[in-house]
Design a protein around this motif. Sequence first.
Motif, PDB file in Angstrom:
ATOM      1  N   SER A 135      24.812  68.432 -50.395  1.00 52.39           N
ATOM      2  CA  SER A 135      24.243  69.647 -50.972  1.00 52.39           C
ATOM      3  C   SER A 135      22.721  69.581 -51.041  1.00 52.39           C
ATOM      4  O   SER A 135      22.129  68.499 -50.931  1.00 52.39           O
ATOM      5  CB  SER A 135      24.790  69.862 -52.380  1.00 52.39           C
ATOM      6  N   ASP A 136      22.115  70.745 -51.254  1.00 49.99           N
ATOM      7  CA  ASP A 136      20.667  70.807 -51.422  1.00 49.99           C
ATOM      8  C   ASP A 136      20.249  70.049 -52.691  1.00 49.99           C
ATOM      9  O   ASP A 136      19.196  69.421 -52.718  1.00 49.99           O
ATOM     10  CB  ASP A 136      20.170  72.243 -51.452  1.00 49.99           C
ATOM     11  N   ARG A 137      21.078  70.046 -53.701  1.00 48.76           N
ATOM     12  CA  ARG A 137      20.759  69.321 -54.941  1.00 48.76           C
ATOM     13  C   ARG A 137      20.741  67.816 -54.712  1.00 48.76           C
ATOM     14  O   ARG A 137      19.912  67.103 -55.276  1.00 48.76           O
ATOM     15  CB  ARG A 137      21.768  69.659 -56.029  1.00 48.76           C
ATOM     16  N   GLU A 138      21.669  67.345 -53.909  1.00 52.16           N
ATOM     17  CA  GLU A 138      21.697  65.912 -53.595  1.00 52.16           C
ATOM     18  C   GLU A 138      20.444  65.500 -52.828  1.00 52.16           C
ATOM     19  O   GLU A 138      19.831  64.470 -53.111  1.00 52.16           O
ATOM     20  CB  GLU A 138      22.933  65.611 -52.743  1.00 52.16           C
ATOM     21  N   ILE A 139      20.070  66.312 -51.849  1.00 51.83           N
ATOM     22  CA  ILE A 139      18.851  66.041 -51.075  1.00 51.83           C
ATOM     23  C   ILE A 139      17.649  66.066 -52.006  1.00 51.83           C
ATOM     24  O   ILE A 139      16.809  65.155 -51.980  1.00 51.83           O
ATOM     25  CB  ILE A 139      18.690  67.056 -49.928  1.00 51.83           C
ATOM     26  N   ALA A 140      17.556  67.095 -52.844  1.00 52.18           N
ATOM     27  CA  ALA A 140      16.422  67.226 -53.765  1.00 52.18           C
ATOM     28  C   ALA A 140      16.326  66.032 -54.706  1.00 52.18           C
ATOM     29  O   ALA A 140      15.231  65.531 -54.973  1.00 52.18           O
ATOM     30  CB  ALA A 140      16.556  68.523 -54.565  1.00 52.18           C
ATOM     31  N   ARG A 141      17.463  65.562 -55.202  1.00 54.21           N
ATOM     32  CA  ARG A 141      17.478  64.405 -56.107  1.00 54.21           C
ATOM     33  C   ARG A 141      16.877  63.177 -55.421  1.00 54.21           C
ATOM     34  O   ARG A 141      16.093  62.439 -56.016  1.00 54.21           O
ATOM     35  CB  ARG A 141      18.921  64.139 -56.552  1.00 54.21           C
ATOM     36  N   HIS A 142      17.211  62.964 -54.170  1.00 54.44           N
ATOM     37  CA  HIS A 142      16.687  61.805 -53.438  1.00 54.44           C
ATOM     38  C   HIS A 142      15.194  61.971 -53.127  1.00 54.44           C
ATOM     39  O   HIS A 142      14.438  61.004 -53.197  1.00 54.44           O
ATOM     40  CB  HIS A 142      17.485  61.598 -52.146  1.00 54.44           C
ATOM     41  N   PHE A 200      12.244  62.457 -45.445  1.00 56.54           N
ATOM     42  CA  PHE A 200      13.400  62.997 -44.734  1.00 56.54           C
ATOM     43  C   PHE A 200      14.170  61.887 -44.022  1.00 56.54           C
ATOM     44  O   PHE A 200      15.394  61.847 -44.074  1.00 56.54           O
ATOM     45  CB  PHE A 200      12.988  64.064 -43.713  1.00 56.54           C
ATOM     46  N   ASP A 201      13.462  60.992 -43.348  1.00 54.65           N
ATOM     47  CA  ASP A 201      14.129  59.904 -42.622  1.00 54.65           C
ATOM     48  C   ASP A 201      14.957  59.026 -43.557  1.00 54.65           C
ATOM     49  O   ASP A 201      16.067  58.610 -43.209  1.00 54.65           O
ATOM     50  CB  ASP A 201      13.111  59.051 -41.867  1.00 54.65           C
ATOM     51  N   GLU A 202      14.434  58.760 -44.738  1.00 56.42           N
ATOM     52  CA  GLU A 202      15.167  57.941 -45.710  1.00 56.42           C
ATOM     53  C   GLU A 202      16.388  58.687 -46.250  1.00 56.42           C
ATOM     54  O   GLU A 202      17.461  58.097 -46.418  1.00 56.42           O
ATOM     55  CB  GLU A 202      14.237  57.526 -46.845  1.00 56.42           C
ATOM     56  N   ARG A 221      23.150  70.593 -36.760  1.00 53.81           N
ATOM     57  CA  ARG A 221      22.843  71.991 -37.049  1.00 53.81           C
ATOM     58  C   ARG A 221      22.153  72.177 -38.394  1.00 53.81           C
ATOM     59  O   ARG A 221      21.503  73.184 -38.625  1.00 53.81           O
ATOM     60  CB  ARG A 221      24.108  72.821 -36.990  1.00 53.81           C
ATOM     61  N   CYS A 222      22.263  71.228 -39.280  1.00 51.70           N
ATOM     62  CA  CYS A 222      21.677  71.354 -40.616  1.00 51.70           C
ATOM     63  C   CYS A 222      20.255  70.789 -40.701  1.00 51.70           C
ATOM     64  O   CYS A 222      19.615  70.906 -41.739  1.00 51.70           O
ATOM     65  CB  CYS A 222      22.545  70.638 -41.639  1.00 51.70           C
ATOM     66  N   GLU A 223      19.773  70.198 -39.635  1.00 49.08           N
ATOM     67  CA  GLU A 223      18.486  69.497 -39.715  1.00 49.08           C
ATOM     68  C   GLU A 223      17.353  70.389 -40.203  1.00 49.08           C
ATOM     69  O   GLU A 223      16.577  69.995 -41.073  1.00 49.08           O
ATOM     70  CB  GLU A 223      18.106  68.870 -38.379  1.00 49.08           C
ATOM     71  N   GLY A 224      17.255  71.585 -39.679  1.00 47.78           N
ATOM     72  CA  GLY A 224      16.177  72.495 -40.088  1.00 47.78           C
ATOM     73  C   GLY A 224      16.233  72.815 -41.572  1.00 47.78           C
ATOM     74  O   GLY A 224      15.221  72.760 -42.285  1.00 47.78           O
ATOM     75  N   CYS A 225      17.419  73.129 -42.056  1.00 46.94           N
ATOM     76  CA  CYS A 225      17.590  73.448 -43.474  1.00 46.94           C
ATOM     77  C   CYS A 225      17.321  72.217 -44.333  1.00 46.94           C
ATOM     78  O   CYS A 225      16.661  72.317 -45.377  1.00 46.94           O
ATOM     79  CB  CYS A 225      18.996  73.992 -43.716  1.00 46.94           C
ATOM     80  N   ALA A 226      17.808  71.070 -43.915  1.00 48.26           N
ATOM     81  CA  ALA A 226      17.586  69.834 -44.672  1.00 48.26           C
ATOM     82  C   ALA A 226      16.101  69.502 -44.742  1.00 48.26           C
ATOM     83  O   ALA A 226      15.590  69.122 -45.803  1.00 48.26           O
ATOM     84  CB  ALA A 226      18.356  68.676 -44.043  1.00 48.26           C
ATOM     85  N   VAL A 243      14.461  71.779 -47.290  1.00 46.62           N
ATOM     86  CA  VAL A 243      14.724  71.337 -48.664  1.00 46.62           C
ATOM     87  C   VAL A 243      13.813  70.160 -49.014  1.00 46.62           C
ATOM     88  O   VAL A 243      13.198  70.130 -50.087  1.00 46.62           O
ATOM     89  CB  VAL A 243      16.210  70.949 -48.870  1.00 46.62           C
ATOM     90  N   VAL A 244      13.681  69.211 -48.108  1.00 45.86           N
ATOM     91  CA  VAL A 244      12.804  68.059 -48.335  1.00 45.86           C
ATOM     92  C   VAL A 244      11.360  68.522 -48.513  1.00 45.86           C
ATOM     93  O   VAL A 244      10.669  68.093 -49.444  1.00 45.86           O
ATOM     94  CB  VAL A 244      12.918  67.031 -47.185  1.00 45.86           C
ATOM     95  N   ALA A 245      10.900  69.403 -47.645  1.00 49.02           N
ATOM     96  CA  ALA A 245       9.517  69.888 -47.726  1.00 49.02           C
ATOM     97  C   ALA A 245       9.267  70.638 -49.025  1.00 49.02           C
ATOM     98  O   ALA A 245       8.230  70.456 -49.670  1.00 49.02           O
ATOM     99  CB  ALA A 245       9.212  70.784 -46.531  1.00 49.02           C
TER     100      ALA A 245
END
Length: 90
Positions: free
Chosen positions: A10-17, A24-26, A39-44, A47-49
Amino acid sequence: MIVCVCRRVSDREIARHVRAGMTFDEVQFELGVATQCGRCEGCARDVVAQCSASHPVAALNRDDGARTIQLATSIQESSAWNSSPHSLAA
């Protein structure tokens, strides 16, 4: 919102990290985001940015070279944050 359907991340999991200081690489290595179909790379990356811009991480530099990072309790207790030896003892 689920960002990576293949790995169910989820976006919340990514945001937490990201708030814990990961790039992003980590995040990709830790969660497996954008490692299957891609397919999710752009969205991920978005979220990181977004999280990086809203919660910048300060560089920690000391004369003796020691680095200490205190993670928020919500990060330490998260099931996504399982690489710490303390989480194994709990």
